[in-house]
Every structure is written in C-alpha cells, then in structure tokens.
Design an enzyme around this catalytic site. Structure first.
Site, mmCIF file in Angstrom:
data_model
loop_
_atom_site.group_PDB
_atom_site.id
_atom_site.type_symbol
_atom_site.label_atom_id
_atom_site.label_comp_id
_atom_site.label_asym_id
_atom_site.label_seq_id
_atom_site.Cartn_x
_atom_site.Cartn_y
_atom_site.Cartn_z
ATOM 1 N N LYS A 85 26.939 -15.452 122.673
ATOM 2 C CA LYS A 85 26.620 -14.228 123.406
ATOM 3 C C LYS A 85 27.744 -13.728 124.324
ATOM 4 O O LYS A 85 27.499 -12.997 125.293
ATOM 5 C CB LYS A 85 25.313 -14.362 124.210
ATOM 6 C CG LYS A 85 24.138 -14.883 123.433
ATOM 7 C CD LYS A 85 24.017 -14.415 122.008
ATOM 8 C CE LYS A 85 23.508 -13.029 121.819
ATOM 9 N NZ LYS A 85 23.407 -12.728 120.342
ATOM 10 N N GLY A 112 30.306 -11.902 123.168
ATOM 11 C CA GLY A 112 30.949 -10.709 122.607
ATOM 12 C C GLY A 112 31.801 -11.049 121.393
ATOM 13 O O GLY A 112 32.703 -10.285 121.030
ATOM 14 N N LYS A 114 34.793 -17.653 112.380
ATOM 15 C CA LYS A 114 34.169 -17.658 113.703
ATOM 16 C C LYS A 114 33.608 -19.041 113.998
ATOM 17 O O LYS A 114 33.165 -19.744 113.087
ATOM 18 C CB LYS A 114 33.036 -16.630 113.678
ATOM 19 C CG LYS A 114 32.047 -16.712 114.839
ATOM 20 C CD LYS A 114 31.128 -15.516 114.785
ATOM 21 C CE LYS A 114 30.072 -15.536 115.851
ATOM 22 N NZ LYS A 114 29.442 -14.235 116.047
ATOM 23 N N HIS A 168 31.359 -21.135 117.442
ATOM 24 C CA HIS A 168 30.960 -21.256 118.852
ATOM 25 C C HIS A 168 31.173 -22.689 119.324
ATOM 26 O O HIS A 168 30.724 -23.050 120.421
ATOM 27 C CB HIS A 168 29.473 -20.911 119.017
ATOM 28 C CG HIS A 168 29.139 -19.472 118.785
ATOM 29 N ND1 HIS A 168 29.749 -18.448 119.482
ATOM 30 C CD2 HIS A 168 28.253 -18.873 117.942
ATOM 31 C CE1 HIS A 168 29.242 -17.293 119.065
ATOM 32 N NE2 HIS A 168 28.353 -17.525 118.140
ATOM 33 N N ARG A 215 32.753 -14.630 128.614
ATOM 34 C CA ARG A 215 31.891 -13.672 129.336
ATOM 35 C C ARG A 215 31.276 -14.383 130.529
ATOM 36 O O ARG A 215 30.938 -15.574 130.433
ATOM 37 C CB ARG A 215 30.778 -13.203 128.401
ATOM 38 C CG ARG A 215 29.909 -12.113 128.988
ATOM 39 C CD ARG A 215 28.813 -11.724 128.015
ATOM 40 N NE ARG A 215 28.205 -10.466 128.393
ATOM 41 C CZ ARG A 215 27.183 -9.915 127.776
ATOM 42 N NH1 ARG A 215 26.649 -10.505 126.709
ATOM 43 N NH2 ARG A 215 26.673 -8.778 128.187
ATOM 44 N N SER A 244 21.695 -12.731 128.066
ATOM 45 C CA SER A 244 21.815 -12.321 126.672
ATOM 46 C C SER A 244 21.309 -13.423 125.740
ATOM 47 O O SER A 244 20.601 -13.163 124.757
ATOM 48 C CB SER A 244 23.278 -11.991 126.366
ATOM 49 O OG SER A 244 23.445 -11.632 125.029
ATOM 50 N N TYR A 247 35.157 -10.521 128.271
ATOM 51 C CA TYR A 247 34.219 -9.459 127.870
ATOM 52 C C TYR A 247 34.261 -8.317 128.894
ATOM 53 O O TYR A 247 34.261 -7.139 128.533
ATOM 54 C CB TYR A 247 32.808 -10.062 127.791
ATOM 55 C CG TYR A 247 31.714 -9.093 127.414
ATOM 56 C CD1 TYR A 247 31.383 -8.868 126.080
ATOM 57 C CD2 TYR A 247 30.983 -8.412 128.393
ATOM 58 C CE1 TYR A 247 30.368 -7.986 125.730
ATOM 59 C CE2 TYR A 247 29.975 -7.532 128.041
ATOM 60 C CZ TYR A 247 29.667 -7.322 126.721
ATOM 61 O OH TYR A 247 28.659 -6.436 126.381
ATOM 62 N N SER A 275 32.780 0.656 119.298
ATOM 63 C CA SER A 275 32.046 0.932 120.541
ATOM 64 C C SER A 275 30.620 0.398 120.399
ATOM 65 O O SER A 275 30.135 0.173 119.278
ATOM 66 C CB SER A 275 32.006 2.443 120.811
ATOM 67 O OG SER A 275 31.191 3.048 119.825
ATOM 68 N N PHE A 276 29.983 0.199 121.512
ATOM 69 C CA PHE A 276 28.603 -0.317 121.511
ATOM 70 C C PHE A 276 27.714 0.549 120.618
ATOM 71 O O PHE A 276 26.999 0.044 119.754
ATOM 72 C CB PHE A 276 28.075 -0.354 122.953
ATOM 73 C CG PHE A 276 26.679 -0.894 123.057
ATOM 74 C CD1 PHE A 276 26.444 -2.257 123.079
ATOM 75 C CD2 PHE A 276 25.590 -0.039 123.131
ATOM 76 C CE1 PHE A 276 25.149 -2.767 123.161
ATOM 77 C CE2 PHE A 276 24.292 -0.534 123.216
ATOM 78 C CZ PHE A 276 24.084 -1.898 123.236
ATOM 79 N N MET A 295 28.541 0.298 116.841
ATOM 80 C CA MET A 295 28.116 -0.987 116.262
ATOM 81 C C MET A 295 26.595 -1.104 116.212
ATOM 82 O O MET A 295 26.047 -1.754 115.339
ATOM 83 C CB MET A 295 28.744 -2.156 117.031
ATOM 84 C CG MET A 295 30.216 -2.333 116.644
ATOM 85 S SD MET A 295 31.031 -3.764 117.381
ATOM 86 C CE MET A 295 30.018 -5.133 116.862
ATOM 87 N N PHE A 324 19.796 -7.073 118.251
ATOM 88 C CA PHE A 324 20.997 -7.925 118.330
ATOM 89 C C PHE A 324 22.042 -7.245 119.220
ATOM 90 O O PHE A 324 22.607 -7.859 120.114
ATOM 91 C CB PHE A 324 21.575 -8.191 116.923
ATOM 92 C CG PHE A 324 22.760 -9.113 116.988
ATOM 93 C CD1 PHE A 324 22.584 -10.489 116.916
ATOM 94 C CD2 PHE A 324 24.056 -8.625 117.171
ATOM 95 C CE1 PHE A 324 23.668 -11.358 117.019
ATOM 96 C CE2 PHE A 324 25.141 -9.477 117.273
ATOM 97 C CZ PHE A 324 24.941 -10.850 117.199
HETATM 98 N N1 LIG Z 1 30.588 -3.084 120.762
HETATM 99 C C1 LIG Z 1 30.022 -3.771 121.755
HETATM 100 N N2 LIG Z 1 30.223 -3.405 123.046
HETATM 101 C C2 LIG Z 1 29.660 -4.116 124.060
HETATM 102 N N3 LIG Z 1 28.871 -5.213 123.877
HETATM 103 C C3 LIG Z 1 28.647 -5.594 122.603
HETATM 104 C C4 LIG Z 1 29.205 -4.925 121.498
HETATM 105 N N4 LIG Z 1 28.796 -5.559 120.374
HETATM 106 C C5 LIG Z 1 28.006 -6.564 120.758
HETATM 107 N N5 LIG Z 1 27.919 -6.601 122.097
HETATM 108 C C6 LIG Z 1 27.131 -7.528 122.937
HETATM 109 O O1 LIG Z 1 27.632 -8.860 122.811
HETATM 110 C C7 LIG Z 1 26.536 -9.777 122.972
HETATM 111 C C8 LIG Z 1 26.426 -10.661 121.742
HETATM 112 O O2 LIG Z 1 27.471 -11.602 121.782
HETATM 113 P P1 LIG Z 1 27.944 -12.379 120.481
HETATM 114 O O3 LIG Z 1 28.335 -11.408 119.446
HETATM 115 O O4 LIG Z 1 28.959 -13.370 120.900
HETATM 116 O O5 LIG Z 1 26.596 -13.093 120.020
HETATM 117 S S1 LIG Z 1 26.454 -14.299 118.996
HETATM 118 O O6 LIG Z 1 26.505 -15.530 119.819
HETATM 119 O O7 LIG Z 1 27.520 -14.261 118.008
HETATM 120 O O8 LIG Z 1 25.091 -14.136 118.418
HETATM 121 C C9 LIG Z 1 25.289 -8.932 123.193
HETATM 122 O O9 LIG Z 1 25.189 -8.757 124.605
HETATM 123 P P2 LIG Z 1 23.851 -8.253 125.347
HETATM 124 O O10 LIG Z 1 23.708 -6.805 125.022
HETATM 125 O O11 LIG Z 1 24.119 -8.461 126.817
HETATM 126 O O12 LIG Z 1 22.720 -9.087 124.852
HETATM 127 C C10 LIG Z 1 25.696 -7.658 122.462
HETATM 128 O O13 LIG Z 1 24.945 -6.527 122.788
#
Ligand SMILES: Nc1ncnc2c1ncn2[C@@H]1O[C@H](COP(=O)(O)OS(=O)(=O)O)[C@@H](OP(=O)(O)O)[C@H]1O
Length: 296
Positions: free
Chosen positions: A48, A50, A107, A109, A131, A139, A194, A229-230, A233, A256
C-alpha cells in the site's frame, strides 16, 4: 458486514519470523530461488505504498509514453509480483516472470532479508516506494477489508495494534523501510517517497527516468504524468483491478484505487491512537535517518 462474514479463513505462515500468506510460504523454495536477470527492474515497497502507481510509471517510461502499449495487459500481468500465488486461473508470479521477455519489470513486497539473492547477484536496479506509516496503515486496513486473499480485519483498532507490532502480512513496516533504506549503500536502489510523488509527480517521474538511464522529452513525461494520475488509473481497467473477480477483490467494499492522498489517517486515528503511534514510531525510527511527511 454480511459479505465479510462469509469470507473463508486465510492461512498465514512465517518465513524467518516474517508473517506471509500461507500460499507464499508453501511455494517459498521456488520464490527464494527465483532467477533474476541483469536487465530486470524491480519495484518494491511495503504493501500500500504506491507500488502499482510506480509500476505504471516505469512501464510507461519503457514504452516511451505510449499509453496504448501501456494498456496491453492488466498491471499485475505486465508486472508480476514474484511472491504472489493468486487464485487460479491467474498464473503465479515466478512462473509468469519466467515466460517474460527482457527487460522485465517485476514487483515484490518482500522485506530485504527475504529477497531472492539472485537480484543482488545480477546487480538489478530496484525502485523502492516508501509511504508514511500512518497512511500506509489506513490503506492496508481497507485492503484487508476488500481483498479476500488477506485475513479479514476485526476492526480498525485491532488492525492498528497488529500493524504496529508487525503482525500483518509482509511484517513490520518499520523493519521494511529501514532494511531497504540501509541497503542503498550496497545496491542500485532508488528510494522514492509517495508523498513526493503526490507533491510533484513530474519531478519524481524524471528521477525514475534518469535512474533507468532513459532520456525522454518533457512532452512524453507530461503524457506519462497524465496517464498515471490517480483519476486516469482509477478509470483504466488495466490499472484499477476491475479485471479481478469480485470473489477475490470486492471493490464495492473499497476500491483498489481508493483515495490517493496524504493525511487520510487524520480521518481515522483517534487522538489516543495518534499518541501511541507517535511514541512507538519514535522508538523504532530513531537514528534511522529516514524522514516521512504525514501531511503536505
Ligand atoms: N495514480 C495514483 N496516484 C495516487 N495514489 C495512487 C495511485 N495509484 C494507486 N494509488 C494508491 O496507492 C495505494 C495502493 O498502494 P500499492 O499499489 O502499493 O498497493 S498494493 O500493496 O500493491 O496492493 C492506494 O492508496 P489509498 O488510496 O490510500 O488506499 C492507492 O489508491
């Protein structure tokens, strides 16, 4: 609540004291003996942090900003997580990686002490996404609620304690970030925060591009920023995990691509929890040289 009650219990195990999914532990020999290649690019970070966002950035850098090529497959197929044993028919991470042409983007973790040694033997470049622990925890809590491959959390209070003591899948956030941070002395690791990506995505995308030895125009970089961008995606079926069945990821409970902000912990932590967290954080992070921002 009813949906969560129906969940099948998830088996957990440990490798060298780190809690991991039981399926990962069962396949551990093949994961640990995974053969990296010299031109692999590894994306890593505590869950989680990013990492999916970074996957898309790296993939689009390699595709020179061609968003059409970026949409050739779901992100978890383009960039397999090496320790993941997803439900069938999805191929398991190490096997999928073996079938891929170079240069591969992979990838993990895994905490650094559990990384398959071939990554360092081959001097692979790794991008670590870090992060702040508070947002990471919130998250991860929502992810546990919606991801049926993870043990369902009882409530946030309970998850809060488990996270702080490192009793969650992939273990302690503290050990994870410190372990990878210290490894920068010895290995080719780019550490990206992040919070910095949220603050100035272009600046961070440019850092990643340089680390990968690429030289792309500002126009291409702007395009990469736009497509990663958020909102982009969240709407893109190749990045929003809508291709994974509800039986695995129940996105009506929590999407997600959920919130994508810095400071969401403020909406969840009580004053007392925040004090406990800060005390524990100080003890564990003192002298690490790592500084995180919990708000912008
Ligand atoms: N483009 C973009 N911009 C900003 N934030 C983003 C973006 N893509 C993914 N996210 C946020 O990243 C969080 C998920 O992290 P991971 O991708 O590492 O998750 S995982 O462990 O692989 O499942 C999760 O954070 P939270 O929104 O706080 O839950 C995602 O929403």
């Amino acid at each position: 609540m009813a949906q969560e009650a129906q969940r099948i219990p998830v088996a957990m195990g440990h490798i060298e004291g780190v809690p991991l999914l039981g399926s990962t532990c069962d396949a551990w020999d093949s994961i640990y003996n995974f053969q990296a290649r010299g031109d692999d690019i590894l994306i890593t970070g505590f869950p989680k942090s990013g990492t999916t966002w970074m996957q898309e950035i790296v993939d689009l850098i390699l595709q020179e900003g061609d968003a059409q090529k970026g949409r050739r497959a779901p992100t978890y197929i383009k960039v397999p997580c090496i320790e993941l044993i997803p439900p069938k028919p999805r191929p398991i991470g190490v096997e999928l990686a073996q079938t891929m042409k170079s240069p591969r983007v992979l990838k993990t973790h895994l905490p650094i002490n559990l990384l398959p040694p071939s990554f360092w033997e081959k001097n692979v470049k790794a991008v670590y996404v870090a992060r702040n622990a508070k947002d990471c925890m919130v998250s991860y809590y929502y992810f546990h609620k919606m991801n049926k491959m993870l043990p369902p959390p009882r409530n946030l209070e309970n998850f809060f304690s488990a996270f702080l003591s490192g009793d969650v899948p992939w273990g302690s956030w503290f050990d994870h970030v410190i372990g990878w941070w210290k490894a920068m002395d010895k290995h080719q690791i780019l550490f990206i925060f992040y919070e910095d990506m949220i603050e100035d995505p272009m600046r961070e995308i440019r850092k990643v591009m340089k680390f990968l030895g690429k030289d792309l125009s500002d126009e291409v970089l702007e395009n990469i920023k736009y497509h990663t961008s958020f909102q982009a995606m969240k709407e893109n079926p190749m990045t929003n995990f809508s291709t994974v069945p509800n039986a695995v990821l129940e996105q009506t409970i929590s999407p997600f691509i959920r919130k994508g902000t810095v400071g969401d912990w403020r909406n969840h932590f009580t004053v007392a929890q925040n004090i406990i967290f800060d005390e524990e954080y100080k003890k564990k992070m003192e002298g690490s040289g790592l500084n995180f921002r919990t708000e912008l």
